[in-house]
Design an enzyme around this catalytic site. Structure first.
Site, mmCIF file in Angstrom:
data_model
loop_
_atom_site.group_PDB
_atom_site.id
_atom_site.type_symbol
_atom_site.label_atom_id
_atom_site.label_comp_id
_atom_site.label_asym_id
_atom_site.label_seq_id
_atom_site.Cartn_x
_atom_site.Cartn_y
_atom_site.Cartn_z
ATOM 1 N N ARG A 287 5.884 -19.812 -1.500
ATOM 2 C CA ARG A 287 5.400 -18.764 -0.599
ATOM 3 C C ARG A 287 5.085 -19.323 0.795
ATOM 4 N NH1 ARG A 287 2.391 -13.815 -1.916
ATOM 5 N NH2 ARG A 287 1.360 -13.255 -0.001
ATOM 6 N N TYR B 240 8.909 -20.227 -12.635
ATOM 7 C CA TYR B 240 10.167 -20.443 -11.909
ATOM 8 C C TYR B 240 10.065 -21.618 -10.955
ATOM 9 C CZ TYR B 240 7.728 -17.241 -8.605
ATOM 10 O OH TYR B 240 6.823 -16.621 -7.776
ATOM 11 N N HIS C 19 9.091 -14.353 -5.502
ATOM 12 C CA HIS C 19 10.470 -13.904 -5.680
ATOM 13 C C HIS C 19 10.901 -13.211 -4.397
ATOM 14 C CE1 HIS C 19 10.543 -13.739 -10.282
ATOM 15 N NE2 HIS C 19 9.267 -13.976 -10.014
HETATM 16 P P1 FAD Z 1 -1.382 -10.031 2.972
HETATM 17 O O1 FAD Z 1 -0.362 -10.993 2.514
HETATM 18 O O2 FAD Z 1 -2.660 -9.961 2.213
HETATM 19 O O3 FAD Z 1 -1.697 -10.363 4.489
HETATM 20 C C1 FAD Z 1 -2.775 -9.785 5.180
HETATM 21 C C2 FAD Z 1 -3.092 -10.683 6.380
HETATM 22 O O4 FAD Z 1 -4.050 -10.008 7.192
HETATM 23 C C3 FAD Z 1 -3.718 -12.018 5.983
HETATM 24 O O5 FAD Z 1 -3.053 -13.063 6.648
HETATM 25 C C4 FAD Z 1 -5.173 -11.868 6.409
HETATM 26 O O6 FAD Z 1 -5.761 -13.104 6.769
HETATM 27 C C5 FAD Z 1 -5.044 -10.927 7.594
HETATM 28 N N1 FAD Z 1 -6.269 -10.144 7.875
HETATM 29 C C6 FAD Z 1 -7.052 -9.490 6.989
HETATM 30 N N2 FAD Z 1 -8.068 -8.875 7.604
HETATM 31 C C7 FAD Z 1 -7.918 -9.132 8.934
HETATM 32 C C8 FAD Z 1 -8.674 -8.762 10.076
HETATM 33 N N3 FAD Z 1 -9.783 -8.004 9.996
HETATM 34 N N4 FAD Z 1 -8.238 -9.188 11.292
HETATM 35 C C9 FAD Z 1 -7.113 -9.956 11.404
HETATM 36 N N5 FAD Z 1 -6.373 -10.347 10.334
HETATM 37 C C10 FAD Z 1 -6.765 -9.924 9.109
HETATM 38 N N6 FAD Z 1 4.858 -10.155 -4.113
HETATM 39 C C11 FAD Z 1 6.197 -10.353 -4.148
HETATM 40 O O7 FAD Z 1 6.943 -9.665 -3.431
HETATM 41 N N7 FAD Z 1 6.754 -11.303 -4.987
HETATM 42 C C12 FAD Z 1 5.970 -12.090 -5.792
HETATM 43 O O8 FAD Z 1 6.502 -12.943 -6.522
HETATM 44 C C13 FAD Z 1 4.537 -11.901 -5.779
HETATM 45 N N8 FAD Z 1 3.695 -12.644 -6.566
HETATM 46 C C14 FAD Z 1 2.334 -12.414 -6.502
HETATM 47 C C15 FAD Z 1 1.450 -13.141 -7.341
HETATM 48 C C16 FAD Z 1 0.063 -12.903 -7.308
HETATM 49 C C17 FAD Z 1 -0.850 -13.654 -8.247
HETATM 50 C C18 FAD Z 1 -0.466 -11.958 -6.402
HETATM 51 C C19 FAD Z 1 -1.966 -11.704 -6.336
HETATM 52 C C20 FAD Z 1 0.395 -11.235 -5.575
HETATM 53 C C21 FAD Z 1 1.795 -11.439 -5.625
HETATM 54 N N9 FAD Z 1 2.671 -10.702 -4.834
HETATM 55 C C22 FAD Z 1 4.019 -10.901 -4.885
HETATM 56 C C23 FAD Z 1 2.140 -9.633 -3.977
HETATM 57 C C24 FAD Z 1 1.996 -10.089 -2.588
HETATM 58 O O9 FAD Z 1 1.257 -11.291 -2.515
HETATM 59 C C25 FAD Z 1 1.285 -9.040 -1.721
HETATM 60 O O10 FAD Z 1 1.721 -7.761 -2.080
HETATM 61 C C26 FAD Z 1 1.660 -9.323 -0.271
HETATM 62 O O11 FAD Z 1 1.126 -10.568 0.116
HETATM 63 C C27 FAD Z 1 1.157 -8.231 0.661
HETATM 64 O O12 FAD Z 1 1.493 -8.593 1.990
HETATM 65 P P2 FAD Z 1 0.670 -8.016 3.210
HETATM 66 O O13 FAD Z 1 1.311 -8.624 4.415
HETATM 67 O O14 FAD Z 1 0.576 -6.542 3.097
HETATM 68 O O15 FAD Z 1 -0.819 -8.555 3.017
#
Ligand code: FAD
Length: 381
Positions: free
Chosen positions: A108, A214, A47
């Site tokens: 996504r 959705y 979303h």
């Molecule tokens: P992440 O997306 O986890 O990105 C972290 C990145 O860091 C990754 O690419 C990883 O490879 C990289 N990384 C990790 N460690 C290292 C390292 N040591 N060195 C270099 N790179 C590294 N959120 C919404 O807003 N809407 C939704 O509809 C939604 N649906 C979801 C459904 C499910 C089932 C789940 C589990 C989550 C959902 N979320 C949703 C939540 C959302 O996926 C996460 O909150 C979001 O992806 C967090 O983003 P981020 O960039 O903080 O972390």
């Protein structure tokens, strides 16, 4: 760029990529390091609320997202067994007129690809897994698994729920398994929908489990579901496992025929553990600051986890612009002052899984504009 302070963002998920795109647009000298060798279109939807679309406007991809995504007319909540409507929250044109931006559901992978394409060339480096961090006081040294070492003046940990940078700040501590898993499946339509037509965005509810459904394209040729289902144990060495139609039928036995029709239409299903952490005692130290799941991972039940990561990235950019990078400690404090309460509220509502089950007013969440919200100071001691 040569003499400008160097910002390193670790992790090119949705939060880190948004951060790098916004910082680059604001004229900062930024590099984005990602451990993966590249990105593929993994099967999941997301979303994207008006609170995020306003940030996409700034990044320059709002129009294209509007073109690609599905614009649900309502968020429906329905009783899992009877199909009775429990809540009907207006989105569609109402979101545009009331919140000033669209409410979308989208694939996504498509969303991530668009954001990645908005990065200026040369900023993103793949195959860079951060293994070691040393804050030397006047700079930070970053060591990667490929043997390279980079230096930066500011480091943003956007490296997700198992963040290496969180570990550097606060020590080794695995996230908590919530006792819930999420099944995820994306598949092509048309699929027989049973007695009810598919709503554009619907959450089917029971007290201990749910299924959110959705479309992920404007053409409505792909549909996605994601569940929340109790499962006592999960071995955290697996990030996900395959599931099956048989498991889904068992898990949703007795649910509405339209839910059964969806399960029958599914090709591939995976299941994922849902993880959380308690609120962290600090979001930054020295020259290092965290955002998104590295900082406040949450259950996905409000569909706002990535939204919080992206809002964090926008707020960090805003405070860097306001305070400058020389006084990074003040900037980090201001960032936390203006993000901790909102992220904590979203984390709690997600934990309780109550969001939009009844006809509540979602304005506090969807109406938030990270660029216009008056800044407060001193909220976090
Ligand atoms: P992440 O997306 O986890 O990105 C972290 C990145 O860091 C990754 O690419 C990883 O490879 C990289 N990384 C990790 N460690 C290292 C390292 N040591 N060195 C270099 N790179 C590294 N959120 C919404 O807003 N809407 C939704 O509809 C939604 N649906 C979801 C459904 C499910 C089932 C789940 C589990 C989550 C959902 N979320 C949703 C939540 C959302 O996926 C996460 O909150 C979001 O992806 C967090 O983003 P981020 O960039 O903080 O972390």
């Amino acid at each position: 760029m040569k003499n400008k302070p160097r910002i390193a963002v670790i992790g090119a998920g949705l939060g880190g990529t948004a951060g790098a795109a916004l910082l680059a647009r604001a004229g900062f000298n930024v590099k984005l390091y990602e451990q993966a060798p590249g990105f593929s279109r993994l099967g999941a939807g997301i979303h994207v609320g008006p609170n995020v679309m306003k940030i996409m406007r700034e990044i320059g991809i709002e129009d294209e997202l509007n073109r690609q995504g599905s614009h649900p007319d309502y968020w429906y909540s329905r009783d899992g067994k009877t199909g009775d409507i429990l809540a009907q929250i207006p989105l569609g044109d109402y979101a545009v007129s009331h919140y000033g931006a669209s409410y979308l559901t989208v694939h996504r992978g498509d969303f991530h690809a668009l954001m990645t394409a908005a990065l200026p060339p040369g900023i993103l480096e793949f195959d860079k897994r951060l293994t070691k961090v040393e804050d030397l006081g006047d700079k930070v040294q970053l060591s990667f698994a490929d043997g390279t070492v980079e230096e930066a003046d500011i480091v943003i940990g956007a490296d997700g729920v198992n963040s290496r940078l969180r570990e550097h700040l606060l020590g080794v501590e695995p996230p908590k398994y919530t006792g819930l898993i999420a099944h995820r499946a994306v598949f092509q339509t048309p699929v027989d929908s049973g007695p009810l037509p598919f709503d554009m965005c619907v959450k089917w509810w029971a007290d201990d489990r749910h299924m959110m459904v959705y479309f992920v394209t404007g053409k409505r040729d792909e549909i996605y579901y994601v569940t929340g289902v109790p499962e006592a144990e999960w071995n955290l060495s697996h990030s996900n496992l395959p599931s099956s139609q048989a498991e889904m039928r068992d898990t949703f036995a007795g649910w509405h025929p339209t839910v059964q029709a969806l399960i029958n239409g599914t090709k591939e299903i995976s299941k994922w553990p849902l993880l959380e952490r308690d609120p962290l005692p600090l979001w930054s130290r020295g020259r290092i600051v965290l955002l998104g799941d590295a900082c406040h991972p949450m259950k996905p039940h409000m569909a706002q986890g990535a939204a919080m990561a992206i809002e964090d990235a926008a707020m960090l950019t805003r405070v860097f612009q306001q305070v400058g990078l020389d006084d990074h400690e003040t900037a980090f404090r201001l960032y936390e002052d203006n993000r901790a309460e909102r992220a904590g509220r979203v984390q709690l509502v997600s934990h309780n899984n109550t969001w939009l089950r009844t006809n509540e007013n979602p304005d506090w969440c969807f109406g938030y504009d990270v660029f216009k919200e008056p800044l407060v100071e001193g909220r976090r001691k």
